[in-house]
Write a protein that holds these residues in place. Structure first.
Motif, short mmCIF file in Angstrom:
data_model
loop_
_atom_site.label_atom_id
_atom_site.label_comp_id
_atom_site.label_asym_id
_atom_site.label_seq_id
_atom_site.Cartn_x
_atom_site.Cartn_y
_atom_site.Cartn_z
N PRO A 77 -1.10 -63.00 -25.78
CA PRO A 77 -0.72 -64.27 -25.16
C PRO A 77 0.51 -64.87 -25.83
O PRO A 77 0.73 -64.67 -27.03
CB PRO A 77 -1.95 -65.15 -25.37
CG PRO A 77 -2.67 -64.55 -26.51
CD PRO A 77 -2.37 -63.08 -26.49
N PRO A 78 1.32 -65.62 -25.08
CA PRO A 78 2.53 -66.21 -25.64
C PRO A 78 2.26 -67.20 -26.78
O PRO A 78 3.10 -67.36 -27.66
CB PRO A 78 3.16 -66.94 -24.45
CG PRO A 78 2.60 -66.27 -23.24
CD PRO A 78 1.23 -65.81 -23.63
N TRP A 79 1.10 -67.83 -26.83
CA TRP A 79 0.81 -68.81 -27.88
C TRP A 79 0.51 -68.13 -29.22
O TRP A 79 0.47 -68.79 -30.25
CB TRP A 79 -0.37 -69.69 -27.50
CG TRP A 79 -1.62 -68.93 -27.16
CD1 TRP A 79 -2.05 -68.57 -25.92
CD2 TRP A 79 -2.59 -68.41 -28.08
NE1 TRP A 79 -3.22 -67.86 -26.02
CE2 TRP A 79 -3.57 -67.74 -27.33
CE3 TRP A 79 -2.71 -68.45 -29.47
CZ2 TRP A 79 -4.66 -67.12 -27.91
CZ3 TRP A 79 -3.81 -67.81 -30.05
CH2 TRP A 79 -4.76 -67.16 -29.26
N LEU A 80 0.35 -66.82 -29.22
CA LEU A 80 0.00 -66.13 -30.45
C LEU A 80 1.08 -66.27 -31.52
O LEU A 80 0.78 -66.36 -32.71
CB LEU A 80 -0.28 -64.66 -30.16
CG LEU A 80 -0.87 -63.84 -31.29
CD1 LEU A 80 -2.20 -64.42 -31.75
CD2 LEU A 80 -1.06 -62.41 -30.86
N ASN A 97 3.04 -68.88 -32.05
CA ASN A 97 2.87 -70.20 -32.66
C ASN A 97 1.68 -70.24 -33.60
O ASN A 97 1.75 -70.83 -34.68
CB ASN A 97 2.73 -71.28 -31.59
CG ASN A 97 3.98 -71.43 -30.77
OD1 ASN A 97 5.07 -71.10 -31.22
ND2 ASN A 97 3.83 -71.91 -29.55
N ALA A 98 0.59 -69.60 -33.21
CA ALA A 98 -0.59 -69.57 -34.08
C ALA A 98 -0.29 -68.80 -35.37
O ALA A 98 -0.74 -69.20 -36.45
CB ALA A 98 -1.76 -68.93 -33.34
N THR A 99 0.48 -67.73 -35.28
CA THR A 99 0.85 -66.97 -36.47
C THR A 99 1.73 -67.79 -37.40
O THR A 99 1.53 -67.78 -38.63
CB THR A 99 1.58 -65.67 -36.06
OG1 THR A 99 0.73 -64.93 -35.18
CG2 THR A 99 1.92 -64.82 -37.26
N ILE A 100 2.67 -68.53 -36.84
CA ILE A 100 3.54 -69.39 -37.66
C ILE A 100 2.71 -70.46 -38.36
O ILE A 100 2.90 -70.71 -39.56
CB ILE A 100 4.65 -70.01 -36.79
CG1 ILE A 100 5.64 -68.94 -36.35
CG2 ILE A 100 5.38 -71.13 -37.55
CD1 ILE A 100 6.61 -69.39 -35.29
N TRP A 130 0.81 -68.92 -41.31
CA TRP A 130 1.65 -68.66 -42.48
C TRP A 130 2.02 -69.95 -43.19
O TRP A 130 2.10 -69.98 -44.43
CB TRP A 130 2.89 -67.86 -42.08
CG TRP A 130 2.58 -66.41 -41.93
CD1 TRP A 130 2.50 -65.71 -40.77
CD2 TRP A 130 2.27 -65.48 -42.97
NE1 TRP A 130 2.16 -64.40 -41.02
CE2 TRP A 130 2.02 -64.23 -42.36
CE3 TRP A 130 2.18 -65.57 -44.35
CZ2 TRP A 130 1.69 -63.10 -43.10
CZ3 TRP A 130 1.85 -64.43 -45.07
CH2 TRP A 130 1.61 -63.22 -44.45
N LEU A 131 2.27 -71.02 -42.45
CA LEU A 131 2.58 -72.31 -43.09
C LEU A 131 1.38 -72.84 -43.88
O LEU A 131 1.53 -73.32 -45.01
CB LEU A 131 3.04 -73.33 -42.05
CG LEU A 131 4.41 -73.07 -41.44
CD1 LEU A 131 4.69 -74.08 -40.33
CD2 LEU A 131 5.49 -73.12 -42.51
N VAL A 132 0.20 -72.75 -43.31
CA VAL A 132 -1.02 -73.19 -44.01
C VAL A 132 -1.27 -72.30 -45.23
O VAL A 132 -1.65 -72.79 -46.31
CB VAL A 132 -2.23 -73.18 -43.05
CG1 VAL A 132 -3.53 -73.35 -43.79
CG2 VAL A 132 -2.06 -74.27 -41.99
N ASP A 133 -1.05 -71.02 -45.08
CA ASP A 133 -1.23 -70.08 -46.18
C ASP A 133 -0.28 -70.41 -47.33
O ASP A 133 -0.68 -70.44 -48.50
CB ASP A 133 -0.99 -68.67 -45.66
CG ASP A 133 -1.69 -67.60 -46.47
OD1 ASP A 133 -2.67 -67.93 -47.16
OD2 ASP A 133 -1.25 -66.44 -46.40
#
Length: 128
Positions: free
Chosen positions: A20-23, A25-28, A31-34
């Motif tokens: 899905p196209p939202w994937l 954004n979820a990955t970004i 990584w920011l939370v990580d």
């Protein structure tokens, strides 16, 4: 393959038919939370634990991605891809988006030309 999808400047690609196209954004966000967690540990618990958190933040996602199924080319991956493409094709047809529906239909037929067994497995799952 089809007209632009959403506000993006690139035309839709084959990977967009599977994930899905939202994937992205979820990955970004992941990584920011990580990175924020590693910085927080470094700041509050010292440089040794912080260095361990940085190493874990970089290594663990790669290990999980390499170890957890489905792997590209596996039967699970191909069955998921086939099901997602069928659902997307139906959604595009429902929304009267003929270009994307036709492109998805072509992708499905290309996949079935290589792996016709996926259709039988799909019918067995749906009880048809």
């Amino acid at each position: 393959m089809a007209e632009k999808h959403g506000l993006g400047i690139k035309p839709i690609q084959y990977q967009n038919t599977i994930s899905p196209p939202w994937l992205t954004n979820a990955t970004i966000v992941f990584w920011l939370v990580d990175a924020a967690a590693a910085i927080w540990i470094w700041y509050f618990h010292g440089w040794q634990q912080g260095l361990g958190a940085v190493v874990a933040a970089l290594v663990l996602p790669a290990v999980f991605q390499a170890a957890l199924p489905p792997r590209q080319g596996s039967t699970v991956y191909l069955r998921n891809s086939f099901q997602v493409m069928n659902n997307r094709q139906a959604n595009y047809a429902r929304d009267n988006d003929k270009a994307r529906a036709m492109a998805m239909e072509v992708n499905i037929s290309l996949l079935l030309d290589v792996r016709p067994d996926l259709l039988d497995a799909y019918k067995d799952e749906k009880g048809a």
